[in-house]
Design a protein around this motif. Sequence first.
Motif, PDB file in Angstrom:
ATOM      1  N   THR A  19       0.848  -1.182   0.000  1.00  0.00           N
ATOM      2  CA  THR A  19       0.000   0.000   0.000  1.00  0.00           C
ATOM      3  C   THR A  19       0.886   1.235   0.000  1.00  0.00           C
ATOM      4  OG1 THR A  19      -0.095   0.197   2.406  1.00  0.00           O
ATOM      5  CG2 THR A  19      -1.760  -1.225   1.353  1.00  0.00           C
ATOM      6  N   GLN A  20       0.301   2.385  -0.277  1.00  0.00           N
ATOM      7  CA  GLN A  20       1.072   3.626  -0.233  1.00  0.00           C
ATOM      8  C   GLN A  20       1.628   3.857   1.163  1.00  0.00           C
ATOM      9  OE1 GLN A  20      -1.128   6.958  -1.751  1.00  0.00           O
ATOM     10  NE2 GLN A  20      -1.285   6.088  -3.809  1.00  0.00           N
ATOM     11  N   ALA A  21       0.845   3.548   2.180  1.00  0.00           N
ATOM     12  CA  ALA A  21       1.304   3.738   3.561  1.00  0.00           C
ATOM     13  C   ALA A  21       2.472   2.812   3.884  1.00  0.00           C
ATOM     14  CB  ALA A  21       0.156   3.499   4.535  1.00  0.00           C
ATOM     15  N   GLU A  22       2.407   1.562   3.429  1.00  0.00           N
ATOM     16  CA  GLU A  22       3.499   0.615   3.678  1.00  0.00           C
ATOM     17  C   GLU A  22       4.777   1.058   2.971  1.00  0.00           C
ATOM     18  OE1 GLU A  22       1.087  -3.617   4.171  1.00  0.00           O
ATOM     19  OE2 GLU A  22       1.542  -2.873   2.149  1.00  0.00           O
ATOM     20  N   LEU A  23       4.625   1.520   1.748  1.00  0.00           N
ATOM     21  CA  LEU A  23       5.793   1.979   0.992  1.00  0.00           C
ATOM     22  C   LEU A  23       6.396   3.233   1.620  1.00  0.00           C
ATOM     23  CD1 LEU A  23       7.660   1.649  -1.411  1.00  0.00           C
ATOM     24  CD2 LEU A  23       6.026   2.945  -2.786  1.00  0.00           C
ATOM     25  N   ALA A  24       5.544   4.157   2.044  1.00  0.00           N
ATOM     26  CA  ALA A  24       6.035   5.385   2.681  1.00  0.00           C
ATOM     27  C   ALA A  24       6.799   5.054   3.960  1.00  0.00           C
ATOM     28  CB  ALA A  24       4.879   6.324   2.983  1.00  0.00           C
ATOM     29  N   LEU A  25       6.273   4.132   4.771  1.00  0.00           N
ATOM     30  CA  LEU A  25       6.952   3.743   6.006  1.00  0.00           C
ATOM     31  C   LEU A  25       8.293   3.088   5.693  1.00  0.00           C
ATOM     32  CD1 LEU A  25       7.075   3.415   9.063  1.00  0.00           C
ATOM     33  CD2 LEU A  25       5.771   1.280   8.799  1.00  0.00           C
ATOM     34  N   HIS A  26       8.307   2.205   4.716  1.00  0.00           N
ATOM     35  CA  HIS A  26       9.553   1.519   4.349  1.00  0.00           C
ATOM     36  C   HIS A  26      10.610   2.530   3.884  1.00  0.00           C
ATOM     37  CE1 HIS A  26      12.140  -1.741   3.135  1.00  0.00           C
ATOM     38  NE2 HIS A  26      12.260  -1.188   1.935  1.00  0.00           N
ATOM     39  N   MET A  27      10.188   3.507   3.113  1.00  0.00           N
ATOM     40  CA  MET A  27      11.132   4.523   2.636  1.00  0.00           C
ATOM     41  C   MET A  27      11.669   5.356   3.800  1.00  0.00           C
ATOM     42  SD  MET A  27       9.250   5.552  -0.898  1.00  0.00           S
ATOM     43  CE  MET A  27      10.576   6.458  -1.649  1.00  0.00           C
ATOM     44  N   LYS A  28      10.828   5.668   4.776  1.00  0.00           N
ATOM     45  CA  LYS A  28      11.290   6.405   5.957  1.00  0.00           C
ATOM     46  C   LYS A  28      12.293   5.566   6.737  1.00  0.00           C
ATOM     47  CE  LYS A  28       7.153   7.675   7.556  1.00  0.00           C
ATOM     48  NZ  LYS A  28       6.174   8.316   8.452  1.00  0.00           N
ATOM     49  N   GLN A  29      12.046   4.266   6.842  1.00  0.00           N
ATOM     50  CA  GLN A  29      12.945   3.392   7.586  1.00  0.00           C
ATOM     51  C   GLN A  29      14.308   3.306   6.909  1.00  0.00           C
ATOM     52  OE1 GLN A  29      10.369  -0.025   7.679  1.00  0.00           O
ATOM     53  NE2 GLN A  29       9.511   0.536   9.667  1.00  0.00           N
ATOM     54  N   ILE A  30      14.309   3.176   5.593  1.00  0.00           N
ATOM     55  CA  ILE A  30      15.571   3.110   4.857  1.00  0.00           C
ATOM     56  C   ILE A  30      16.333   4.434   4.980  1.00  0.00           C
ATOM     57  CG2 ILE A  30      16.604   2.832   2.556  1.00  0.00           C
ATOM     58  CD1 ILE A  30      15.402   0.253   3.834  1.00  0.00           C
ATOM     59  N   TYR A  31      15.613   5.535   4.889  1.00  0.00           N
ATOM     60  CA  TYR A  31      16.247   6.846   5.031  1.00  0.00           C
ATOM     61  C   TYR A  31      16.828   7.020   6.434  1.00  0.00           C
ATOM     62  CZ  TYR A  31      16.969  11.875   4.607  1.00  0.00           C
ATOM     63  OH  TYR A  31      17.523  13.123   4.588  1.00  0.00           O
ATOM     64  N   ALA A  32      16.116   6.539   7.446  1.00  0.00           N
ATOM     65  CA  ALA A  32      16.600   6.624   8.819  1.00  0.00           C
ATOM     66  C   ALA A  32      17.910   5.848   8.976  1.00  0.00           C
ATOM     67  CB  ALA A  32      15.547   6.099   9.792  1.00  0.00           C
ATOM     68  N   VAL A  33      18.000   4.684   8.349  1.00  0.00           N
ATOM     69  CA  VAL A  33      19.239   3.887   8.398  1.00  0.00           C
ATOM     70  C   VAL A  33      20.383   4.686   7.780  1.00  0.00           C
ATOM     71  CG1 VAL A  33      20.413   1.833   7.496  1.00  0.00           C
ATOM     72  CG2 VAL A  33      18.102   1.640   8.420  1.00  0.00           C
ATOM     73  N   GLU A  34      20.145   5.290   6.630  1.00  0.00           N
ATOM     74  CA  GLU A  34      21.189   6.068   5.959  1.00  0.00           C
ATOM     75  C   GLU A  34      21.642   7.261   6.805  1.00  0.00           C
ATOM     76  OE1 GLU A  34      23.010   5.495   3.137  1.00  0.00           O
ATOM     77  OE2 GLU A  34      22.037   3.549   3.338  1.00  0.00           O
ATOM     78  N   LEU A  35      20.686   7.973   7.369  1.00  0.00           N
ATOM     79  CA  LEU A  35      21.040   9.118   8.209  1.00  0.00           C
ATOM     80  C   LEU A  35      21.857   8.685   9.415  1.00  0.00           C
ATOM     81  CD1 LEU A  35      17.719  11.166   8.188  1.00  0.00           C
ATOM     82  CD2 LEU A  35      19.872  11.773   7.069  1.00  0.00           C
ATOM     83  N   TYR A  36      21.467   7.566  10.028  1.00  0.00           N
ATOM     84  CA  TYR A  36      22.198   7.067  11.193  1.00  0.00           C
ATOM     85  C   TYR A  36      23.591   6.591  10.781  1.00  0.00           C
ATOM     86  CZ  TYR A  36      23.584   4.523  15.306  1.00  0.00           C
ATOM     87  OH  TYR A  36      24.296   4.082  16.404  1.00  0.00           O
ATOM     88  N   LYS A  37      23.664   5.859   9.680  1.00  0.00           N
ATOM     89  CA  LYS A  37      24.948   5.334   9.209  1.00  0.00           C
ATOM     90  C   LYS A  37      25.927   6.460   8.901  1.00  0.00           C
ATOM     91  CE  LYS A  37      24.965   3.146   5.258  1.00  0.00           C
ATOM     92  NZ  LYS A  37      24.839   2.113   4.204  1.00  0.00           N
ATOM     93  N   GLU A  38      25.426   7.557   8.368  1.00  0.00           N
ATOM     94  CA  GLU A  38      26.263   8.706   8.040  1.00  0.00           C
ATOM     95  C   GLU A  38      26.495   9.608   9.253  1.00  0.00           C
ATOM     96  OE1 GLU A  38      24.202  10.566   4.814  1.00  0.00           O
ATOM     97  OE2 GLU A  38      24.548   8.867   3.476  1.00  0.00           O
ATOM     98  N   GLN A  39      26.007   9.195  10.416  1.00  0.00           N
ATOM     99  CA  GLN A  39      26.149   9.919  11.683  1.00  0.00           C
ATOM    100  C   GLN A  39      25.564  11.323  11.603  1.00  0.00           C
ATOM    101  OE1 GLN A  39      30.320   9.577  12.647  1.00  0.00           O
ATOM    102  NE2 GLN A  39      30.069   7.475  13.341  1.00  0.00           N
ATOM    103  N   LYS A  40      24.460  11.461  10.882  1.00  0.00           N
ATOM    104  CA  LYS A  40      23.792  12.756  10.768  1.00  0.00           C
ATOM    105  C   LYS A  40      22.698  12.921  11.811  1.00  0.00           C
ATOM    106  CE  LYS A  40      25.052  13.512   6.069  1.00  0.00           C
ATOM    107  NZ  LYS A  40      24.741  14.038   4.785  1.00  0.00           N
ATOM    108  N   VAL A  41      22.229  11.801  12.375  1.00  0.00           N
ATOM    109  CA  VAL A  41      21.234  11.843  13.443  1.00  0.00           C
ATOM    110  C   VAL A  41      21.595  10.791  14.486  1.00  0.00           C
ATOM    111  CG1 VAL A  41      19.339  12.678  11.977  1.00  0.00           C
ATOM    112  CG2 VAL A  41      19.658  10.231  12.297  1.00  0.00           C
ATOM    113  N   SER A  42      21.077  10.988  15.678  1.00  0.00           N
ATOM    114  CA  SER A  42      21.308  10.028  16.766  1.00  0.00           C
ATOM    115  C   SER A  42      20.449   8.789  16.568  1.00  0.00           C
ATOM    116  CB  SER A  42      20.958  10.679  18.099  1.00  0.00           C
ATOM    117  OG  SER A  42      19.549  10.890  18.166  1.00  0.00           O
ATOM    118  N   LEU A  43      20.731   7.793  17.358  1.00  0.00           N
ATOM    119  CA  LEU A  43      19.938   6.563  17.324  1.00  0.00           C
ATOM    120  C   LEU A  43      18.472   6.864  17.626  1.00  0.00           C
ATOM    121  CD1 LEU A  43      19.976   3.445  17.101  1.00  0.00           C
ATOM    122  CD2 LEU A  43      20.301   3.398  19.569  1.00  0.00           C
ATOM    123  N   GLY A  44      18.232   7.717  18.613  1.00  0.00           N
ATOM    124  CA  GLY A  44      16.865   8.063  18.986  1.00  0.00           C
ATOM    125  C   GLY A  44      16.114   8.770  17.872  1.00  0.00           C
TER     126      GLY A  44
END
Length: 84
Positions: A19-44
């Motif tokens: 669904t659009q909601a499932e895809l949007a959530l998945h994209m947010k999760q992947i983006y969160a991983v990238e931001l964390y991996k690049e040390q741009k945001v904290s774990l929280g």
Amino acid sequence: MCTLAIKIPDEVFLNLHKTQAELALHMKQIYAVELYKEQKVSLGYAAAIAEMHKEEFIHFLANFNVSIFAFENKDEFTEEIGNV
């Protein structure tokens, strides 16, 4: 809060079987991983972006071989192990 719009061809979207909601959530999760991996945001913050609890996000990071532990070198790692 910022809202982003992404255009995905209908054929691609239909083949994803999400669904659009499932895809949007998945994209947010992947983006969160990238931001964390690049040390741009904290774990929280990354967990909040991914709409997960911290513990759940830590397990999610493992799917991408991303560790919550970061050591500059072997000596720093060895020192930390000695402090346990």
